[in-house]
Design a protein around this motif. Structure first.
Motif, PDB file in Angstrom:
ATOM      1  N   LEU A  22       0.825  -1.210   0.000  1.00 60.76           N
ATOM      2  CA  LEU A  22       0.000   0.000   0.000  1.00 60.76           C
ATOM      3  C   LEU A  22       0.861   1.263   0.000  1.00 60.76           C
ATOM      4  O   LEU A  22       0.495   2.268  -0.613  1.00 60.76           O
ATOM      5  CB  LEU A  22      -0.945  -0.012   1.196  1.00 60.76           C
ATOM      6  CG  LEU A  22      -2.019  -1.102   1.165  1.00 60.76           C
ATOM      7  CD1 LEU A  22      -2.807  -1.115   2.466  1.00 60.76           C
ATOM      8  CD2 LEU A  22      -2.927  -0.933  -0.040  1.00 60.76           C
ATOM      9  N   LEU A  23       2.010   1.202   0.675  1.00 60.32           N
ATOM     10  CA  LEU A  23       2.935   2.339   0.658  1.00 60.32           C
ATOM     11  C   LEU A  23       3.434   2.582  -0.763  1.00 60.32           C
ATOM     12  O   LEU A  23       3.499   3.719  -1.223  1.00 60.32           O
ATOM     13  CB  LEU A  23       4.111   2.074   1.601  1.00 60.32           C
ATOM     14  CG  LEU A  23       5.166   3.176   1.694  1.00 60.32           C
ATOM     15  CD1 LEU A  23       4.555   4.434   2.298  1.00 60.32           C
ATOM     16  CD2 LEU A  23       6.344   2.691   2.516  1.00 60.32           C
ATOM     17  N   SER A  26       0.934   4.138  -3.015  1.00 58.57           N
ATOM     18  CA  SER A  26       0.657   5.548  -2.738  1.00 58.57           C
ATOM     19  C   SER A  26       1.234   6.458  -3.817  1.00 58.57           C
ATOM     20  O   SER A  26       1.090   7.678  -3.745  1.00 58.57           O
ATOM     21  CB  SER A  26       1.192   5.942  -1.357  1.00 58.57           C
ATOM     22  OG  SER A  26       2.609   5.900  -1.354  1.00 58.57           O
ATOM     23  N   ALA A  29      -0.692   9.316  -5.358  1.00 61.30           N
ATOM     24  CA  ALA A  29      -0.685  10.703  -4.900  1.00 61.30           C
ATOM     25  C   ALA A  29       0.314  11.552  -5.669  1.00 61.30           C
ATOM     26  O   ALA A  29       0.375  12.765  -5.466  1.00 61.30           O
ATOM     27  CB  ALA A  29      -0.366  10.753  -3.408  1.00 61.30           C
ATOM     28  N   CYS A  71       6.790  -3.351  -1.768  1.00 58.88           N
ATOM     29  CA  CYS A  71       6.641  -1.930  -2.088  1.00 58.88           C
ATOM     30  C   CYS A  71       6.784  -1.708  -3.590  1.00 58.88           C
ATOM     31  O   CYS A  71       6.023  -0.934  -4.184  1.00 58.88           O
ATOM     32  CB  CYS A  71       7.682  -1.124  -1.318  1.00 58.88           C
ATOM     33  SG  CYS A  71       7.509   0.651  -1.517  1.00 58.88           S
ATOM     34  N   GLY A  78       0.343   0.905  -8.681  1.00 55.12           N
ATOM     35  CA  GLY A  78      -0.081   2.302  -8.679  1.00 55.12           C
ATOM     36  C   GLY A  78       0.203   3.000 -10.003  1.00 55.12           C
ATOM     37  O   GLY A  78      -0.620   3.771 -10.501  1.00 55.12           O
TER      38      GLY A  78
END
Length: 116
Positions: A22-23, A26, A29, A71, A78
């Motif tokens: 999830l990091l 991110s 963003a 990650c 992402g």
């Protein structure tokens, strides 16, 4: 058993993988950061460098390897989401990046079971 590393509690590696996935995800963003002044490749390079430095500071080698791999898979996911919803010819490439991390997550348990 002298020299053996202590076993981690059951499920801790799964929680670590999910949190760092999830990091990495991110990265969604990142368009907000481009509005703040970071542009294209520079913003992406700083983002990846910052994630790697953060994980290196938080985790030590056995858990760091799990964290950095999860990650990176989250980062690829992402980026796939960003590419999929972009108005460019790269949309189909983004779709393939949405599938890529999940195929790796399905392969890992089978590899761990079959290779002692």
């Amino acid at each position: 058993m002298a020299g053996c590393a202590a076993r981690a509690p059951p499920g801790s590696e799964a929680r670590l993988s999910l949190a760092t996935f999830l990091l990495g995800a991110s990265v969604l963003a990142l368009p907000l950061l481009t509005r703040a002044g970071l542009q294209g490749r520079t913003g992406l390079a700083l983002y990846v460098t910052g994630l790697n430095a953060l994980l290196l500071l938080i985790y030590r080698p056995p858990r760091y390897q799990i964290a950095i791999r999860a990650c990176f898979l989250g980062f690829v996911f992402g980026c796939g989401v960003l590419l999929s919803f972009s108005q460019s010819s790269w949309t189909h490439f983004g779709w393939s990046h949405l599938v890529h991390p999940h195929s790796h997550c399905r392969i890992f348990p089978y590899t761990m079971i079959s290779v002692p």
